[in-house]
Design a protein around this motif. Structure first.
Motif, mmCIF file in Angstrom:
data_model
loop_
_atom_site.group_PDB
_atom_site.id
_atom_site.type_symbol
_atom_site.label_atom_id
_atom_site.label_comp_id
_atom_site.label_asym_id
_atom_site.label_seq_id
_atom_site.Cartn_x
_atom_site.Cartn_y
_atom_site.Cartn_z
ATOM 1 N N PRO A 58 -5.608 2.267 -7.795
ATOM 2 C CA PRO A 58 -5.054 1.477 -6.680
ATOM 3 C C PRO A 58 -3.557 1.716 -6.487
ATOM 4 C CG PRO A 58 -5.520 0.066 -8.548
ATOM 5 C CD PRO A 58 -6.154 1.381 -8.848
ATOM 6 N N LEU A 59 -2.874 1.999 -7.611
ATOM 7 C CA LEU A 59 -1.439 2.268 -7.507
ATOM 8 C C LEU A 59 -1.184 3.606 -6.823
ATOM 9 C CD1 LEU A 59 -0.253 1.012 -11.015
ATOM 10 C CD2 LEU A 59 -0.220 -0.199 -8.823
ATOM 11 N N LEU A 60 -2.057 4.566 -7.066
ATOM 12 C CA LEU A 60 -1.932 5.854 -6.387
ATOM 13 C C LEU A 60 -2.132 5.695 -4.880
ATOM 14 C CD1 LEU A 60 -3.661 8.592 -8.590
ATOM 15 C CD2 LEU A 60 -1.315 8.592 -7.725
ATOM 16 N N ILE A 61 -3.117 4.883 -4.515
ATOM 17 C CA ILE A 61 -3.354 4.639 -3.089
ATOM 18 C C ILE A 61 -2.145 3.949 -2.462
ATOM 19 C CG2 ILE A 61 -4.786 3.395 -1.422
ATOM 20 C CD1 ILE A 61 -7.132 3.769 -3.344
ATOM 21 N N SER A 62 -1.559 2.997 -3.221
ATOM 22 C CA SER A 62 -0.348 2.319 -2.743
ATOM 23 C C SER A 62 0.796 3.316 -2.545
ATOM 24 C CB SER A 62 0.070 1.235 -3.736
ATOM 25 O OG SER A 62 1.307 0.661 -3.358
ATOM 26 N N GLY A 63 0.924 4.275 -3.498
ATOM 27 C CA GLY A 63 1.973 5.301 -3.376
ATOM 28 C C GLY A 63 1.739 6.212 -2.188
ATOM 29 N N LEU A 64 0.457 6.577 -1.950
ATOM 30 C CA LEU A 64 0.139 7.436 -0.803
ATOM 31 C C LEU A 64 0.445 6.728 0.509
ATOM 32 C CD1 LEU A 64 -3.220 9.050 -2.006
ATOM 33 C CD2 LEU A 64 -0.985 10.173 -1.789
ATOM 34 N N LEU A 65 0.150 5.405 0.563
ATOM 35 C CA LEU A 65 0.502 4.639 1.748
ATOM 36 C C LEU A 65 2.009 4.644 1.979
ATOM 37 C CD1 LEU A 65 -1.885 1.560 1.329
ATOM 38 C CD2 LEU A 65 -2.008 3.316 3.124
ATOM 39 N N ALA A 66 2.763 4.507 0.898
ATOM 40 C CA ALA A 66 4.228 4.525 1.014
ATOM 41 C C ALA A 66 4.725 5.880 1.506
ATOM 42 C CB ALA A 66 4.856 4.194 -0.335
ATOM 43 N N ILE A 67 4.117 6.951 1.001
ATOM 44 C CA ILE A 67 4.491 8.297 1.444
ATOM 45 C C ILE A 67 4.284 8.453 2.949
ATOM 46 C CG2 ILE A 67 3.853 10.739 1.312
ATOM 47 C CD1 ILE A 67 3.357 10.373 -1.661
ATOM 48 N N ALA A 100 7.916 -2.276 5.431
ATOM 49 C CA ALA A 100 7.464 -3.152 4.342
ATOM 50 C C ALA A 100 6.405 -4.131 4.829
ATOM 51 C CB ALA A 100 8.658 -3.904 3.768
ATOM 52 N N ALA A 101 6.557 -4.605 6.092
ATOM 53 C CA ALA A 101 5.588 -5.559 6.643
ATOM 54 C C ALA A 101 4.232 -4.902 6.888
ATOM 55 C CB ALA A 101 6.138 -6.131 7.950
ATOM 56 N N ILE A 102 4.220 -3.609 7.088
ATOM 57 C CA ILE A 102 2.951 -2.888 7.260
ATOM 58 C C ILE A 102 2.366 -2.491 5.911
ATOM 59 C CG2 ILE A 102 1.883 -0.816 8.243
ATOM 60 C CD1 ILE A 102 4.036 -0.874 10.407
ATOM 61 N N TRP A 103 3.260 -2.040 5.033
ATOM 62 C CA TRP A 103 2.818 -1.517 3.733
ATOM 63 C C TRP A 103 2.239 -2.621 2.844
ATOM 64 C CZ3 TRP A 103 6.603 -0.103 -0.722
ATOM 65 C CH2 TRP A 103 5.890 0.502 -1.779
ATOM 66 N N THR A 104 2.876 -3.786 2.821
ATOM 67 C CA THR A 104 2.509 -4.856 1.885
ATOM 68 C C THR A 104 1.060 -5.343 2.066
ATOM 69 O OG1 THR A 104 4.823 -5.552 1.756
ATOM 70 C CG2 THR A 104 3.150 -7.128 0.996
ATOM 71 N N PRO A 105 0.613 -5.724 3.267
ATOM 72 C CA PRO A 105 -0.794 -6.174 3.390
ATOM 73 C C PRO A 105 -1.800 -5.069 3.095
ATOM 74 C CG PRO A 105 0.254 -6.003 5.543
ATOM 75 C CD PRO A 105 1.342 -5.860 4.533
ATOM 76 N N LEU A 106 -1.475 -3.829 3.492
ATOM 77 C CA LEU A 106 -2.392 -2.723 3.187
ATOM 78 C C LEU A 106 -2.517 -2.533 1.675
ATOM 79 C CD1 LEU A 106 -1.343 -0.076 5.867
ATOM 80 C CD2 LEU A 106 -3.354 -1.573 5.894
ATOM 81 N N LYS A 107 -1.379 -2.603 1.000
ATOM 82 C CA LYS A 107 -1.377 -2.446 -0.459
ATOM 83 C C LYS A 107 -2.160 -3.584 -1.128
ATOM 84 C CE LYS A 107 2.410 -3.590 -2.358
ATOM 85 N NZ LYS A 107 3.813 -3.690 -2.848
ATOM 86 N N MET A 109 -4.538 -5.435 0.182
ATOM 87 C CA MET A 109 -5.970 -5.307 0.447
ATOM 88 C C MET A 109 -6.624 -4.334 -0.524
ATOM 89 S SD MET A 109 -6.707 -5.507 4.547
ATOM 90 C CE MET A 109 -5.402 -4.411 5.083
ATOM 91 N N VAL A 110 -5.923 -3.231 -0.815
ATOM 92 C CA VAL A 110 -6.451 -2.249 -1.765
ATOM 93 C C VAL A 110 -6.589 -2.871 -3.147
ATOM 94 C CG1 VAL A 110 -5.954 -0.074 -2.955
ATOM 95 C CG2 VAL A 110 -5.589 -0.267 -0.486
ATOM 96 N N SER A 119 -13.922 -7.151 -0.594
ATOM 97 C CA SER A 119 -13.991 -6.006 0.310
ATOM 98 C C SER A 119 -12.902 -6.039 1.382
ATOM 99 C CB SER A 119 -15.361 -5.964 0.993
ATOM 100 O OG SER A 119 -15.384 -4.932 1.969
ATOM 101 N N ILE A 120 -12.365 -4.880 1.636
ATOM 102 C CA ILE A 120 -11.372 -4.739 2.705
ATOM 103 C C ILE A 120 -11.986 -5.138 4.047
ATOM 104 C CG2 ILE A 120 -10.022 -3.026 4.000
ATOM 105 C CD1 ILE A 120 -9.572 -1.561 1.399
ATOM 106 N N PHE A 121 -13.287 -4.872 4.201
ATOM 107 C CA PHE A 121 -13.951 -5.187 5.471
ATOM 108 C C PHE A 121 -14.014 -6.701 5.708
ATOM 109 C CE2 PHE A 121 -15.658 -1.034 4.215
ATOM 110 C CZ PHE A 121 -15.332 -0.298 5.335
ATOM 111 N N LEU A 122 -14.106 -7.502 4.611
ATOM 112 C CA LEU A 122 -14.076 -8.958 4.760
ATOM 113 C C LEU A 122 -12.738 -9.407 5.327
ATOM 114 C CD1 LEU A 122 -15.794 -10.071 1.414
ATOM 115 C CD2 LEU A 122 -16.788 -10.044 3.729
ATOM 116 N N VAL A 123 -11.673 -8.783 4.813
ATOM 117 C CA VAL A 123 -10.333 -9.125 5.303
ATOM 118 C C VAL A 123 -10.202 -8.740 6.773
ATOM 119 C CG1 VAL A 123 -7.862 -8.700 5.018
ATOM 120 C CG2 VAL A 123 -9.338 -8.849 3.010
ATOM 121 N N LEU A 124 -10.669 -7.532 7.112
ATOM 122 C CA LEU A 124 -10.562 -7.057 8.490
ATOM 123 C C LEU A 124 -11.376 -7.927 9.448
ATOM 124 C CD1 LEU A 124 -10.774 -3.173 7.927
ATOM 125 C CD2 LEU A 124 -8.733 -4.563 8.364
#
Length: 378
Positions: A58-67, A100-107, A109-110, A119-124
């Motif tokens: 999950p941390l890798l996914i968070s890093g990829l989102l940041a990239i 940061a406002a976009i990255w934080t909720p995506l991170k 959710m992951v 599930s991410i789909f429940l949140v969506l």
């Protein structure tokens, strides 16, 4: 004329280092962020819901989102570069906060999906429970804002550094080009002056019917000028080469003055391979001939010496002209004379040379140049 500036160490040339790739720094920076968070989770926080070995995913996914999310900031900051510092700072803060406002909720959710099986789909679909409230999606936004601001600061800091280095290098190159142009201008002032005197002497010989002497003088003149033009005035030559050129010049002058001129060389063998500016001695000898030997009916002498003392090369040109004090000096420092040489030395050896005029005994003058020792690579 006297220049007694103390020698200093040469400054290192400024050269811009190769700027690292943006993509390399961008990727490595966020991967380092992932690594630090992984160490924190495994070593200090731990996980009772997931094997610690897999917390990196999950941390890798968070890093990829940041990239991905910080990548557009590069294009934006390029457009904002010319803004005033205040406007630029405000723009960077607002942009970082938006990312940061976009990255934080995506991170978050992951993380919910990975650790809580939420599930991410429940949140969506807007299906939240008490533990997973919508407001909690923005937890750690201040931390995310800090990280994006750190990324922005590094982006501007690195780019400002390399722009500054590049500007310094461009300034240094501009100064060097200016110095080279100045050296050429000063060096080339010598040739018309010498050419006028020599052609005038050749004309006199022709009028007197001395055709062979005039022809010999023309051949020596062409040889001297060929040597002069073949040597770049901004480069240095060995003292031996300089003395060879000087002897060509003196051969021409001896044709003019015959037995009225005697030249003595006192050159230490250790100095012959040292580097000096091209045609730096000839104008001094020309001054001695013009202001001393030309005033004498006989017995004119010029002494040219070169020696080393510690890390300095000392060059001297002395004459026995009719002058015995500075008040009698007839403007030797004007035109292409001593002033020309002093200006060349100031350009070539800033703060590293001495240039002095003194009275000889019992009469005449001595010009002394003290230069830093530079060895030829040959």
């Amino acid at each position: 004329m006297k220049n007694m500036l103390q020698p200093e160490h040469k400054r290192a040339l400024i050269s811009a280092d190769t700027k690292p790739s943006f993509w390399l720094l961008h990727s490595l920076g966020w991967l380092f962020y992932v690594l630090i968070l992984t160490i924190d989770n495994v070593a200090f926080i731990g996980s009772d819901k997931l094997d610690d070995r897999f917390v990196i995913f999950p941390l890798l996914i968070s890093g990829l989102l940041a990239i991905l999310l910080t990548l557009p900031l590069r294009s934006l900051y390029r457009r904002l570069w010319c803004l005033s510092p205040v406007k630029l700072f405000i723009s960077v803060v607002v942009s970082s906060l938006l990312v940061a406002a976009i990255w934080t909720p995506l991170k978050n959710m992951v993380i919910w999906n990975w650790e809580d099986n939420y599930s991410i789909f429940l949140v969506l679909n807007g299906q939240f429970d008490e533990e997973h409230h919508p407001a909690r999606l923005f937890m750690t936004i201040s931390y995310a804002f800090f990280m994006v601001m750190a990324w922005s600061s590094l982006y501007f800091g690195i780019n400002y550094h390399f722009r500054l280095v590049k500007e310094k290098e461009q300034h240094f190159n501009a100064v060097m080009l200016s110095h080279k142009a100045q050296i050429k201008m000063l060096r080339y002032q010598i040739n018309p002056h010498f050419l006028f005197n020599t052609l005038n002497a050749i004309s006199t010989l022709v009028l007197q019917g001395s055709k062979e002497r005039a022809n010999t003088m023309l051949i020596k003149l062409s040889t001297f000028f060929r040597y002069s033009l073949d040597n770049d005035p901004e480069k240095k030559i060995t003292l031996q080469e300089e003395l060879d050129a000087l002897r060509l010049y003196l051969d021409i002058e001896k044709t003019r003055f015959d037995e009225r001129l005697t030249v003595h060389f006192e050159v230490s063998p250790a100095t012959e391979k040292l580097l000096v500016p091209s045609l730096i001695i000839q104008p001094l000898v020309e001054n001695s001939i013009k202001y001393a030997i030309a005033k004498m009916k006989s017995g004119g002498e010029i002494r040219i010496s070169a020696r080393c003392e510690q890390d300095e090369l000392i060059l001297q040109v002395a004459d026995n002209g009719p002058f015995s004090c500075f008040s009698q000096l007839p403007g030797m420092s004007q035109g292409v004379g001593l002033q020309n040489i002093d200006e060349r030395l100031n350009v070539i050896y800033p703060h590293q040379h001495q240039f002095e005029l003194s009275v000889a005994q019992p009469q005449g003058f001595v010009v002394t140049m003290t230069l830093p020792v530079e060895h030829s690579l040959e």
